[in-house]
Scaffold this active site. Structure first.
Site, PDB file in Angstrom:
ATOM      1  N   SER A  66       0.600  -1.099  -0.260  1.00 30.52           N
ATOM      2  CA  SER A  66       0.207  -0.329   0.117  1.00 30.52           C
ATOM      3  C   SER A  66       0.902   1.663   0.021  1.00 30.52           C
ATOM      4  O   SER A  66       2.178   1.484   0.297  1.00 30.52           O
ATOM      5  CB  SER A  66      -1.174  -0.127   1.411  1.00 30.52           C
ATOM      6  OG  SER A  66      -1.808  -1.249   0.941  1.00 30.52           O
TER       7      SER A  66
HETATM    8  N1  SAH Z   1      -0.178  -5.598   4.139  1.00 30.39           N
HETATM    9  C1  SAH Z   1       0.208  -5.816   2.589  1.00 30.39           C
HETATM   10  C2  SAH Z   1      -0.199  -4.969   1.936  1.00 30.39           C
HETATM   11  C3  SAH Z   1      -1.123  -6.352   0.998  1.00 30.39           C
HETATM   12  S1  SAH Z   1      -2.355  -6.742   0.047  1.00 30.39           S
HETATM   13  C4  SAH Z   1       2.360  -5.266   3.098  1.00 30.39           C
HETATM   14  O1  SAH Z   1       2.047  -3.891   3.568  1.00 30.39           O
HETATM   15  O2  SAH Z   1       2.460  -5.260   1.754  1.00 30.39           O
HETATM   16  C5  SAH Z   1      -2.888  -7.483   0.352  1.00 30.39           C
HETATM   17  C6  SAH Z   1      -2.379  -8.929   0.745  1.00 30.39           C
HETATM   18  O3  SAH Z   1      -3.751  -9.953   1.455  1.00 30.39           O
HETATM   19  C7  SAH Z   1      -2.226  -9.598  -0.902  1.00 30.39           C
HETATM   20  O4  SAH Z   1      -0.873 -10.961  -0.336  1.00 30.39           O
HETATM   21  C8  SAH Z   1      -3.243 -10.710  -0.802  1.00 30.39           C
HETATM   22  O5  SAH Z   1      -2.726 -12.019  -1.202  1.00 30.39           O
HETATM   23  C9  SAH Z   1      -3.916 -10.886   0.124  1.00 30.39           C
HETATM   24  N2  SAH Z   1      -4.992 -11.666   1.063  1.00 30.39           N
HETATM   25  C10 SAH Z   1      -6.380 -10.777   0.064  1.00 30.39           C
HETATM   26  N3  SAH Z   1      -6.509 -12.064   0.370  1.00 30.39           N
HETATM   27  C11 SAH Z   1      -6.633 -13.111   1.269  1.00 30.39           C
HETATM   28  C12 SAH Z   1      -7.180 -13.635   3.128  1.00 30.39           C
HETATM   29  N4  SAH Z   1      -8.424 -14.405   2.789  1.00 30.39           N
HETATM   30  N5  SAH Z   1      -6.651 -14.590   4.229  1.00 30.39           N
HETATM   31  C13 SAH Z   1      -4.736 -13.967   4.171  1.00 30.39           C
HETATM   32  N6  SAH Z   1      -4.497 -12.940   3.079  1.00 30.39           N
HETATM   33  C14 SAH Z   1      -5.146 -12.073   1.679  1.00 30.39           C
END
Ligand code: SAH
Length: 220
Positions: A66
């Site tokens: 993000s």
């Molecule tokens: N917090 C992260 C941003 C991640 S983007 C950072 O600091 O980089 C969102 C992430 O959520 C992705 O990697 C995606 O694979 C994950 N995601 C989506 N649905 C999910 C679920 N049900 N359980 C765990 N992770 C999930």
């Protein structure tokens, strides 16, 4: 200090001043943390020069890290204390988890995509973030064995507030989650007290999809 690390330190300071403090983030603990965590290590080498820019960046598997301001806004909204235990759904690069770990006692983070989980795990180990506990699975049901949590952060966009997560929040707990359709969401903050759940809207945002049993169905 090496020239390269001086450069990144300067970029972090600019990021904090121009993107984070300038837009109203005031929590001193939050600002100090953004000055410290080496965001450039959470993206691929090819994107390192852009790591402190005012935008999200790709991290592989069609997922993103993000924009710095959004990470700061969500972190401040969680109203964290030193002894808190926090659950994150969506580890991605691990950057948000590292930010949380600088402030609280323990971070539990769940990622559904194995390659991202492995990558984040290796990096966070290398950076000595030993207070981060990780799991590779669908996080939409939370992490019941480790709950309840003082704060919960969902870093992917959900169709609705995942109710199972609210059940894993302590009384006095805070949760932030982007809720909306697949193109845009509102950042929702929920607080739990004796009288129940209270909701507020922190404004528009855009996240990748939360995919799972209590999120979006996986599309081909
Ligand atoms: N917090 C992260 C941003 C991640 S983007 C950072 O600091 O980089 C969102 C992430 O959520 C992705 O990697 C995606 O694979 C994950 N995601 C989506 N649905 C999910 C679920 N049900 N359980 C765990 N992770 C999930």
């Amino acid at each position: 200090m090496k020239k390269e690390s001086i450069k990144h330190e300067r970029q972090r300071e600019e990021m904090v001043q121009q993107q984070i403090a300038a837009r109203g983030i005031t929590d001193a603990k939050v600002l100090a943390t953004f000055r410290k965590v080496p965001r450039h290590l959470f993206v691929s080498e090819a994107l390192r020069d852009q790591a402190y820019g005012d935008y999200p960046l790709p991290i592989g598997e069609q997922q993103t890290i993000s924009q710095p301001y959004i990470v700061a806004e969500m972190t401040q909204a969680l109203e964290l204390n030193n002894d808190d235990r926090v659950l994150e759904i969506g580890t991605g690069s691990g950057y948000q988890a590292a930010i949380l770990a600088e402030i609280v006692y323990r971070v539990y983070t769940v990622e559904r995509i194995r390659t991202l989980y492995v990558q984040a795990r290796n990096l966070l180990d290398k950076l000595h973030y030993h207070s981060i506990v990780m799991r590779c699975s669908d996080g939409t049901s939370g992490w019941r064995d480790e709950g309840p949590f003082d704060a919960i952060i969902v870093t992917a966009g959900a169709p609705d507030v995942p109710e199972k997560l609210l059940d894993q929040l302590v009384e006095g707990g805070r949760m932030v989650v982007p809720v909306g359709n697949q193109h845009s969401q509102e950042l929702i903050k929920l607080t739990k007290d004796k009288s129940g759940i209270h909701k507020s809207n922190l404004g528009g945002c855009r996240f990748v999809k939360l995919i799972g049993a209590h999120g979006w169905k996986e599309s081909r």
